[in-house]
Write a protein that holds these residues in place. Structure first.
Motif, PDB file in Angstrom:
ATOM      1  N   VAL A  96       0.861  -1.180   0.000  1.00 42.28           N
ATOM      2  CA  VAL A  96       0.000   0.000   0.000  1.00 42.28           C
ATOM      3  C   VAL A  96       0.897   1.229   0.000  1.00 42.28           C
ATOM      4  N   GLU A  97       0.658   2.104  -0.950  1.00 40.77           N
ATOM      5  CA  GLU A  97       1.452   3.324  -1.070  1.00 40.77           C
ATOM      6  C   GLU A  97       0.702   4.491  -0.440  1.00 40.77           C
ATOM      7  N   PHE A  98       1.390   5.250   0.391  1.00 39.64           N
ATOM      8  CA  PHE A  98       0.809   6.378   1.097  1.00 39.64           C
ATOM      9  C   PHE A  98       1.430   7.682   0.600  1.00 39.64           C
ATOM     10  N   HIS A  99       0.659   8.743   0.728  1.00 38.77           N
ATOM     11  CA  HIS A  99       1.170  10.068   0.414  1.00 38.77           C
ATOM     12  C   HIS A  99       2.248  10.453   1.440  1.00 38.77           C
ATOM     13  N   PRO A 100       3.243  11.257   1.045  1.00 32.27           N
ATOM     14  CA  PRO A 100       4.286  11.668   2.000  1.00 32.27           C
ATOM     15  C   PRO A 100       3.735  12.301   3.281  1.00 32.27           C
ATOM     16  N   SER A 101       2.573  12.931   3.206  1.00 34.00           N
ATOM     17  CA  SER A 101       2.021  13.553   4.416  1.00 34.00           C
ATOM     18  C   SER A 101       1.625  12.514   5.449  1.00 34.00           C
ATOM     19  N   TRP A 102       1.197  11.333   5.011  1.00 30.84           N
ATOM     20  CA  TRP A 102       0.922  10.240   5.958  1.00 30.84           C
ATOM     21  C   TRP A 102       2.197   9.905   6.731  1.00 30.84           C
ATOM     22  N   HIS A 103       3.297   9.771   6.018  1.00 32.20           N
ATOM     23  CA  HIS A 103       4.556   9.418   6.670  1.00 32.20           C
ATOM     24  C   HIS A 103       5.034  10.551   7.587  1.00 32.20           C
ATOM     25  N   TRP A 104       4.778  11.802   7.195  1.00 32.27           N
ATOM     26  CA  TRP A 104       5.126  12.940   8.059  1.00 32.27           C
ATOM     27  C   TRP A 104       4.373  12.838   9.384  1.00 32.27           C
ATOM     28  N   LEU A 105       3.092  12.551   9.323  1.00 27.98           N
ATOM     29  CA  LEU A 105       2.281  12.439  10.533  1.00 27.98           C
ATOM     30  C   LEU A 105       2.713  11.250  11.379  1.00 27.98           C
ATOM     31  N   MET A 106       2.937  10.114  10.733  1.00 30.87           N
ATOM     32  CA  MET A 106       3.340   8.914  11.457  1.00 30.87           C
ATOM     33  C   MET A 106       4.699   9.088  12.123  1.00 30.87           C
ATOM     34  N   GLU A 107       5.633   9.690  11.415  1.00 36.71           N
ATOM     35  CA  GLU A 107       6.972   9.887  11.977  1.00 36.71           C
ATOM     36  C   GLU A 107       6.903  10.684  13.273  1.00 36.71           C
ATOM     37  N   ARG A 108       6.085  11.699  13.302  1.00 40.28           N
ATOM     38  CA  ARG A 108       5.992  12.527  14.504  1.00 40.28           C
ATOM     39  C   ARG A 108       5.171  11.859  15.606  1.00 40.28           C
ATOM     40  N   ALA A 109       4.127  11.148  15.232  1.00 37.31           N
ATOM     41  CA  ALA A 109       3.349  10.429  16.250  1.00 37.31           C
ATOM     42  C   ALA A 109       4.212   9.398  16.966  1.00 37.31           C
ATOM     43  N   VAL A 110       4.948   8.613  16.201  1.00 35.40           N
ATOM     44  CA  VAL A 110       5.839   7.618  16.800  1.00 35.40           C
ATOM     45  C   VAL A 110       6.971   8.322  17.545  1.00 35.40           C
ATOM     46  N   GLY A 111       7.518   9.372  16.950  1.00 36.71           N
ATOM     47  CA  GLY A 111       8.616  10.088  17.573  1.00 36.71           C
ATOM     48  C   GLY A 111       8.248  10.729  18.896  1.00 36.71           C
ATOM     49  N   HIS A 112       6.997  11.132  19.040  1.00 39.58           N
ATOM     50  CA  HIS A 112       6.526  11.696  20.307  1.00 39.58           C
ATOM     51  C   HIS A 112       6.176  10.623  21.330  1.00 39.58           C
ATOM     52  N   GLY A 113       6.389   9.352  20.983  1.00 38.93           N
ATOM     53  CA  GLY A 113       6.152   8.275  21.937  1.00 38.93           C
ATOM     54  C   GLY A 113       4.704   7.856  22.069  1.00 38.93           C
ATOM     55  N   LEU A 114       3.886   8.101  21.043  1.00 36.71           N
ATOM     56  CA  LEU A 114       2.459   7.825  21.136  1.00 36.71           C
ATOM     57  C   LEU A 114       2.111   6.395  20.766  1.00 36.71           C
ATOM     58  N   ALA A 115       3.085   5.621  20.264  1.00 33.39           N
ATOM     59  CA  ALA A 115       2.836   4.206  19.994  1.00 33.39           C
ATOM     60  C   ALA A 115       3.017   3.442  21.312  1.00 33.39           C
ATOM     61  N   ALA A 116       3.988   2.559  21.387  1.00 35.73           N
ATOM     62  CA  ALA A 116       4.079   1.697  22.573  1.00 35.73           C
ATOM     63  C   ALA A 116       5.136   2.129  23.578  1.00 35.73           C
ATOM     64  N   ALA A 117       5.707   3.315  23.407  1.00 36.44           N
ATOM     65  CA  ALA A 117       6.790   3.740  24.289  1.00 36.44           C
ATOM     66  C   ALA A 117       6.370   3.803  25.759  1.00 36.44           C
ATOM     67  N   ALA A 118       5.094   4.065  26.027  1.00 35.28           N
ATOM     68  CA  ALA A 118       4.644   4.227  27.416  1.00 35.28           C
ATOM     69  C   ALA A 118       4.868   2.973  28.246  1.00 35.28           C
ATOM     70  N   TRP A 119       4.769   1.804  27.617  1.00 39.48           N
ATOM     71  CA  TRP A 119       4.930   0.564  28.388  1.00 39.48           C
ATOM     72  C   TRP A 119       6.363   0.422  28.896  1.00 39.48           C
ATOM     73  N   GLU A 120       7.336   0.736  28.063  1.00 41.82           N
ATOM     74  CA  GLU A 120       8.726   0.635  28.525  1.00 41.82           C
ATOM     75  C   GLU A 120       9.062   1.763  29.496  1.00 41.82           C
ATOM     76  N   ARG A 121       8.482   2.944  29.258  1.00 37.28           N
ATOM     77  CA  ARG A 121       8.725   4.041  30.195  1.00 37.28           C
ATOM     78  C   ARG A 121       8.144   3.709  31.565  1.00 37.28           C
ATOM     79  N   GLN A 122       6.972   3.069  31.560  1.00 34.59           N
ATOM     80  CA  GLN A 122       6.384   2.638  32.825  1.00 34.59           C
ATOM     81  C   GLN A 122       7.290   1.616  33.507  1.00 34.59           C
ATOM     82  N   ALA A 123       7.801   0.663  32.747  1.00 32.56           N
ATOM     83  CA  ALA A 123       8.698  -0.346  33.308  1.00 32.56           C
ATOM     84  C   ALA A 123       9.987   0.275  33.841  1.00 32.56           C
ATOM     85  N   ASP A 124      10.382   1.394  33.262  1.00 35.35           N
ATOM     86  CA  ASP A 124      11.604   2.088  33.698  1.00 35.35           C
ATOM     87  C   ASP A 124      11.356   3.039  34.862  1.00 35.35           C
ATOM     88  N   GLY A 125      10.136   3.080  35.364  1.00 33.80           N
ATOM     89  CA  GLY A 125       9.855   3.868  36.554  1.00 33.80           C
ATOM     90  C   GLY A 125       9.079   5.148  36.349  1.00 33.80           C
TER      91      GLY A 125
END
Length: 564
Positions: A96-125
């Motif tokens: 599936v091919e996405f417009h570059p703006s999709w990747h721009w949004l995804m890069e920042r969402a993941v970069g801001h820790g909105l995917a699964a980063a909270a679980w490891e941060r919770q484990a780290d205290g």
């Protein structure tokens, strides 16, 4: 000769506006901190997190409120994802091919820790990792709602993967990464990964026990899948949690998109769904024919294994709906603060003020409940928090998501004809509004889940009673509503024939009372007063803009965004 964009003189000497001069239009709502401008959200983050938690969200909030982010959101929906089943030589690629703006949004969402980063941060205290992530998810969703789907599923996959220590250790660090690394490659060659989910099939929908996809065990300990999935969002994700039938019953499986040797797992993307709401996300229909899968959890325990993923995505349904509400009321409040009609600003018209204040109270109640649920995830080791989450999550999923379509429609109407035009973004919000009430169990499924929790887990009801009891004495109307709701529950428990028939009524009352208790405890007095006077009365019919009194001007001013 005067320029065409300047005022000119009429024949009798009066100055008239040029036809090219734009008057009485609200400026675009951009260039503001989405987090800082949302006082209900900011206060909830400090209440359940800390001032440091809030401080760490302002960069995200400013980026979410930027003109650049809003433009990328527009472009991602205007340029739909495209399915390429085959390459030029006839090889099956299912990309599936996405417009570059999709990747721009995804890069920042993941970069801001909105995917699964909270679980490891919770484990780290980090004691407030999930509150931070929830608030960030709500704020970032203002940019565009569709790309939140793969972000949400990646977040939700981690607790389900814990059913198998080896699989959790293999996948969690990649899912929790803040590096967005798109493309179909062996996972060992990637800096970060995204997860999807395949549960429902065309003959069963929510009844996953009716699934017919088969899992056949192989000599090496893996399985192969044979069948289909009716809805699987984000087919370019790196791994999926999938339900299939084994001899032991419905079982959960981990399905990688690319196998360790670099070959693509046989997984056919049949088509992309033509949806009502966002067009940016590639919701798809999949078919399996020899697709390699690794069992997650015991055979026959698939529903129990994947239920933690469902719980986490249900939380994101509440967060997403609360975000849609906030974006809608922000646009409405911004418009009426700048638009004049019949001699004064719309915001100064008593009836318009009534409408916007009512929308603001609805949004604040949703936000308060959503962040309270996220705080429960931060404290799941506490028996009260775990029990409250068990009951309050389906309550909130039912009520907040069910309220969103009517709320966004009313906000759209505040903009008049401008709100009906795609460029305003209000039509996208309106079309998107029903999604979260359908996703991860429709209204009936969640109302019945409330009954299931009440019947099987008495500690869940005790937790609800304890939580709403913390506001006892703060407002007589809330106190009566608590007593009336418990009375309704007692009556229904004594009449099992009516219990399921009245499940929606019960769920709605319990959710509204829980919202009221949070507002009485924490919100400004004018917000709590209006909520209790309107939502907790027996005559409330859900019509927005029918408030009987209160400090409506103060509520409107509180909810109106201010530029940075």
């Amino acid at each position: 000769m005067a320029p065409q964009n300047a005022a000119s003189s009429s024949g009798d000497g009066r100055r008239t506006a040029s036809r090219r001069e734009v008057l009485n239009q609200a400026p675009p709502l951009v260039g503001h901190d989405v987090v800082g401008a949302d006082l209900a959200l900011s206060e909830a983050v400090v209440r359940h997190g800390s001032t440091e938690t809030l401080d760490g969200l302002h960069d995200l909030g400013r980026e979410a409120g930027s003109a650049e982010a809003r433009e990328h959101g527009r472009l991602a929906n205007e340029h739909h994802p495209q399915l390429r089943a085959y390459d030029r030589y006839g090889h099956r690629v299912d990309e599936v091919e996405f417009h570059p703006s999709w990747h721009w949004l995804m890069e920042r969402a993941v970069g801001h820790g909105l995917a699964a980063a909270a679980w490891e941060r919770q484990a780290d205290g980090d004691a407030h990792a999930h509150v931070r992530r929830a608030a960030g998810f709500m704020a970032w969703s203002h940019t565009e709602p569709g790309h939140g789907c793969p972000v949400s599923m990646t977040y939700a996959a981690v607790p389900a993967l814990r059913a198998d220590d080896a699989l959790a250790k293999e996948w969690t660090p990649l899912l929790a990464s803040t590096a967005y690394d798109p493309g179909l490659r062996p996972v060992q060659d990637k800096r970060g990964a995204l997860c999807g989910m395949g549960m429902t099939e065309k003959q069963g929908g929510s009844d996953v026990r009716a699934n017919v996809t088969r899992a056949v065990p192989q000599s090496d300990g893996t399985y192969t899948l044979h069948g289909h999935k009716w809805f699987t969002s984000a087919p370019m994700n790196d791994v999926f949690l999938v339900l299939a039938q084994t001899e032991g019953g419905v079982t959960c499986f981990v399905v990688p998109r690319v196998l360790p040797d670099g070959t693509r797992n046989p997984l056919d993307v049949v088509r992309l769904k033509d949806k009502l709401g966002n067009r940016s996300n590639a919701s798809s229909e999949l078919e399996f024919d020899g697709t390699v899968a690794i069992r997650l959890g015991d055979e026959g325990r698939g529903v129990r294994t994947i239920i933690e993923m469902v719980a986490a995505t249900r939380l994101d349904c509440v967060l997403g709906s609360a975000s849609l509400m906030r974006r809608a009321v922000s646009e409405a409040a911004w418009h009426v603060a700048h638009r004049s009609a019949f001699g004064s600003l719309l915001a100064d018209k008593p009836l318009m003020r009534n409408v916007v204040a009512d929308l603001a109270v609805e949004s604040e109640a949703a936000t308060a409940l959503a962040i309270r649920l996220a705080a429960a995830v931060d404290r799941l080791h506490d028996p009260h928090e775990a029990a409250l989450r068990r009951l309050a999550l389906p309550l909130a999923k039912f009520w907040v998501c069910k309220r969103t379509p009517a709320m966004t429609a009313e906000a759209l109407e505040c903009l008049g004809g401008n709100g009906y035009v795609e460029e305003s973004t209000m039509p996208l919000l309106y079309r998107e509004a029903p999604l979260n009430s359908v996703w991860e169990g429709s209204g009936n499924v969640n109302a019945l889940d409330v009954l299931r929790a009440l019947g099987r887990e008495p500690e869940a009801l005790d937790a609800w009673i304890t939580e709403v009891g913390l506001a006892r004495g703060g407002d007589a109307r809330l106190d009566r509503a608590v007593d009336d709701t418990l009375g309704l529950l007692g009556t229904l428990l004594g009449d099992p024939d009516q219990l399921e028939v009245q499940a929606r009524r019960l769920a709605g009352r319990m959710a509204a009372v829980l919202q009221g208790s949070l507002l009485v405890r924490f919100a400004p007095a004018e917000v709590a007063d209006v909520f209790c006077a309107s939502r907790l009365g027996s005559s409330y019919d859900g019509t927005f803009g029918a408030l009987a009194g209160g400090d409506l001007r103060g509520i409107v001013e509180r909810t109106t965004p201010t530029p940075a």
